[in-house]
Design an enzyme around this catalytic site. Structure first.
Site, mmCIF file in Angstrom:
data_model
loop_
_atom_site.group_PDB
_atom_site.id
_atom_site.type_symbol
_atom_site.label_atom_id
_atom_site.label_comp_id
_atom_site.label_asym_id
_atom_site.label_seq_id
_atom_site.Cartn_x
_atom_site.Cartn_y
_atom_site.Cartn_z
ATOM 1 N NE ARG A 195 -2.156 -1.800 3.434
ATOM 2 C CZ ARG A 195 -2.289 -1.493 4.718
ATOM 3 N NH1 ARG A 195 -3.060 -0.480 5.071
ATOM 4 N NH2 ARG A 195 -1.653 -2.167 5.650
ATOM 5 C CB SER B 276 -6.484 2.059 5.351
ATOM 6 O OG SER B 276 -6.726 2.011 6.725
ATOM 7 C CD GLU C 150 -17.914 3.017 0.712
ATOM 8 O OE1 GLU C 150 -19.155 3.135 0.725
ATOM 9 O OE2 GLU C 150 -17.220 3.065 1.738
ATOM 10 C CG PHE D 226 -16.300 -1.156 1.985
ATOM 11 C CD1 PHE D 226 -17.284 -1.996 2.500
ATOM 12 C CD2 PHE D 226 -15.205 -0.861 2.773
ATOM 13 C CE1 PHE D 226 -17.174 -2.520 3.781
ATOM 14 C CE2 PHE D 226 -15.095 -1.385 4.055
ATOM 15 C CZ PHE D 226 -16.071 -2.217 4.561
ATOM 16 C CG HIS E 24 -7.481 -3.538 3.691
ATOM 17 N ND1 HIS E 24 -6.739 -2.470 3.245
ATOM 18 C CD2 HIS E 24 -7.310 -3.579 5.031
ATOM 19 C CE1 HIS E 24 -6.140 -1.893 4.267
ATOM 20 N NE2 HIS E 24 -6.459 -2.543 5.366
ATOM 21 C CG ASP F 249 -11.049 -4.737 10.485
ATOM 22 O OD1 ASP F 249 -11.048 -4.558 11.722
ATOM 23 O OD2 ASP F 249 -10.678 -3.878 9.677
ATOM 24 N NE ARG G 127 -4.131 -4.903 8.027
ATOM 25 C CZ ARG G 127 -4.176 -5.561 9.166
ATOM 26 N NH1 ARG G 127 -4.775 -6.727 9.249
ATOM 27 N NH2 ARG G 127 -3.617 -5.062 10.252
#
Lengths: 278, 316
Positions: free
Chosen positions: B14, B41, B62, B87, B113, B121, B171
């Site tokens: 990332r 993130s 989104e 999302f 992610h 999560d 991630r």
């Protein structure tokens, strides 16, 4: 503020008559389509394309292509009305209108920018046009391009949550280069908007979200024109709530939710054309 | 092409994405970046800091972010939109399909992610079906890079390519598999990164390094595995897959994704129509994930090099 002249009004009225005949003929020919919400949009489209917008019938071959005002039909099912005004502004021949919704035609059931000249973006799935307008407006602002983004929403469409995401977006970024029309014909497929999922008080909602709001009779040419001129002076995005009659101009279709998405049969078509020719 | 540096330092994919965006932002003023309240993130915040005028944080919205990106692209901008894979592809599927891919607008969706390694999560945030969803949409290119070197090149490619692209980033921090001096991204190619004769292993993303480890372990047991890295899931490089299948006659696909719809499916579709051989799809079965530390999850779902080697050896 200069409003429409008598002569302009007369010409526009004649154009609206032709557009209504185009719409009914296209939908009858296709044996499918959405007469109600197309007929309610006629005056607004006529005033925008003929009197308000910088348009480019030569499309990307026009030297002023980048400076054109943008029109986004968020309620894509009013495609027949859009195709009619585009043809009558010279984007393509009125002969093409007979291909509406038929195999191989550029005039897809809902507007596709990969098919029809003059269609800015593809629409049809409700709730996306205003976000699209926000993106266009942000891009124009980055380029210091003074063009205006017009977006046309249905009133039933206001039930889509994504519309309100976009309402916040436009407000947060102060996109005063957006003018949104809400076609307030008060009907959706299954009945009255207020019985199905009330959208009122619509004006208060827009104002609470930081928008400038103007309410007009959406069939009154001068009111449409004047509202746009006023919106252009605002430092905020403007929502023009246009009170309209679904099925306007065809007596048996007016204010009848049953004509949201149904084509007239041959007899009904004849009746409609007779009424529209008066 | 492979990295000879054996230090095995793990790096953040990332961060590499964020840095690459900044690099591209300096070169091309048409690049704009959108995020949906996850910019720290996804690391798009780096771009936002450097180019505040060209960065749009659209909040937790989104659907609005995807369609706003579509609108920006119509003015000649090159939008990169980022949020979590769940999302991006789940919440905003209709927007991606109708407002980006149908008109073939020049929007780049870089979703972070992806997969089970979202970790703690849990299932609500673990996108195990994003590649499948994106692969289904006409006009969409789908890329799953395996390390920072490749991510850098893939992002650069996306900025130059005209059309919608979905890029899935993990991630997880990963070692550099590829040598930055020698690696070159080719959107038409899958890469044979280890030659072998007895079986073919096809992977991408963060499971590529596990697949390479698996191949080494299998070698010790006398199984000579060919490893194909397939970063571009769509369009598929059929030739490379078919020619390897012809050589080995036995194929395994390995991915951090549902076994339905990802590279397992893409490889099966290719081989069943062209050169039918037995293909075993390894990934997450048709089930939701769960919370856990990244490595614990990789072990639980049998996606580590060791687990893979054990499973594959048993099945031969």
């Amino acid at each position: 503020m200069q409003s429409l002249t008598e002569n302009e009004t007369r010409e526009l009225k004649a154009l609206c008559k032709e557009m209504r005949k185009d719409i009914v003929t296209m939908i009858h020919g296709a044996k499918s389509g959405h007469p109600g919400g197309n007929l309610s949009a006629v005056e607004i489209l006529a005033v925008l394309y003929k009197k308000c917008m910088k348009i480019c019938p030569d499309w990307d071959k026009s030297p002023d292509f980048e400076k054109r005002d943008r029109f986004i039909l968020s309620k894509g099912h009013a495609s027949a009305a859009l195709y009619s005004i585009l043809a009558r502004c010279g984007y393509f021949s009125t002969d093409e209108l007979s291909g509406f919704r038929k195999l191989g035609s550029n005039l897809q059931g809902h507007p596709s920018c990969r098919h029809a000249k003059g269609v800015e973006v593809s629409t049809g799935s409700l709730g996306q046009g205003l976000s699209m307008a926000c993106g266009v407006a942000l891009g124009l602002r980055l380029d210091k391009n003074p063009a205006t983004v017009y977006v046309y929403l249905g009133d039933g469409e206001m039930q889509e949550g994504s519309v309100w995401e976009a309402v916040m977006n436009a407000s947060h970024h102060n996109l005063n280069n957006i003018i949104a029309f809400i076609d307030r014909n008060r009907l959706q497929i299954d009945g009255c908007t207020e019985n199905i999922k009330a959208i009122e008080p619509l004006q208060d909602k827009f104002e609470a979200f930081g928008w400038n709001v103007i309410e007009i009779d959406g069939h009154d040419l001068e009111e449409i024109y004047d509202a746009v001129q006023s919106a252009k002076t605002m430092d905020r995005p403007t929502a023009i709530i246009a009170n309209t009659t679904k099925g306007k101009g065809v007596s048996y279709m007016e204010n009848n939710a049953g004509w949201h998405g149904k084509a007239p049969n041959d007899a009904e078509y004849e009746t409609a054309m007779t009424e529209l020719s008066k | 092409m492979l990295n000879k540096d054996k230090t095995k330092e793990k790096k953040s994919i990332r961060s590499e994405y964020g840095k690459t965006l900044v690099e591209l932002g300096h070169k091309n003023k048409n690049i704009v970046v959108l995020d949906a309240d996850l910019s720290c993130s996804t690391q798009t915040a780096m771009f936002g800091k450097e180019f505040p005028d060209r960065f749009f944080n659209l909040g937790i919205a989104e659907q609005d972010a995807m369609t706003t990106a579509a609108g920006l692209s119509t003015t000649g901008k090159i939008p990169f939109v980022s949020t979590f894979a769940m999302f991006a592809t789940g919440r905003a599927y209709d927007q991606i399909r109708n407002s980006i891919c149908y008109p073939k607008f020049n929007v780049k969706i870089v979703a972070t992610h992806g997969g089970i390694t979202v970790g703690e999560d849990g299932a609500s945030h673990q996108a195990l079906e994003d590649v499948a969803l994106m692969r289904l949409i006409p006009n969409m290119m789908v890329i799953v890079p395996a390390d920072c070197v490749e991510t850098h090149e893939v992002i650069k490619f996306a900025a130059e390519y005209n059309g919608p692209v979905y890029i899935r980033l993990a991630r997880t921090n990963v070692v550099n598999i590829f040598d930055p001096e020698k690696y070159k991204f080719d959107p038409k190619k899958a890469y044979v990164i280890r030659e072998g004769k007895s079986i073919t292993l096809i992977s991408n993303g963060e499971t590529l390094v596990e697949t390479l480890d698996c191949a080494e372990l299998l070698a010790k047991q006398g199984v000579d595995a060919e490893v194909i890295h397939m970063p571009v899931v769509k369009p598929v490089d059929k030739e490379t897959i078919i020619s390897s299948a012809k050589k080995t006659n036995r194929v395994f696909t390995i991915e951090n994704h549902s076994i339905i719809g990802g590279i397992g499916s893409a490889v099966c579709e290719t081989l069943s129509e062209n050169y039918p051989v037995k293909v075993s799809r390894i990934g997450i079965a048709d089930e939701f994930g769960q919370s856990g530390e990244q490595r614990a999850l990789m072990n639980h779902y049998k996606l580590t090099g060791e687990c893979l080697a054990e499973r594959i050896f048993k099945s031969l």
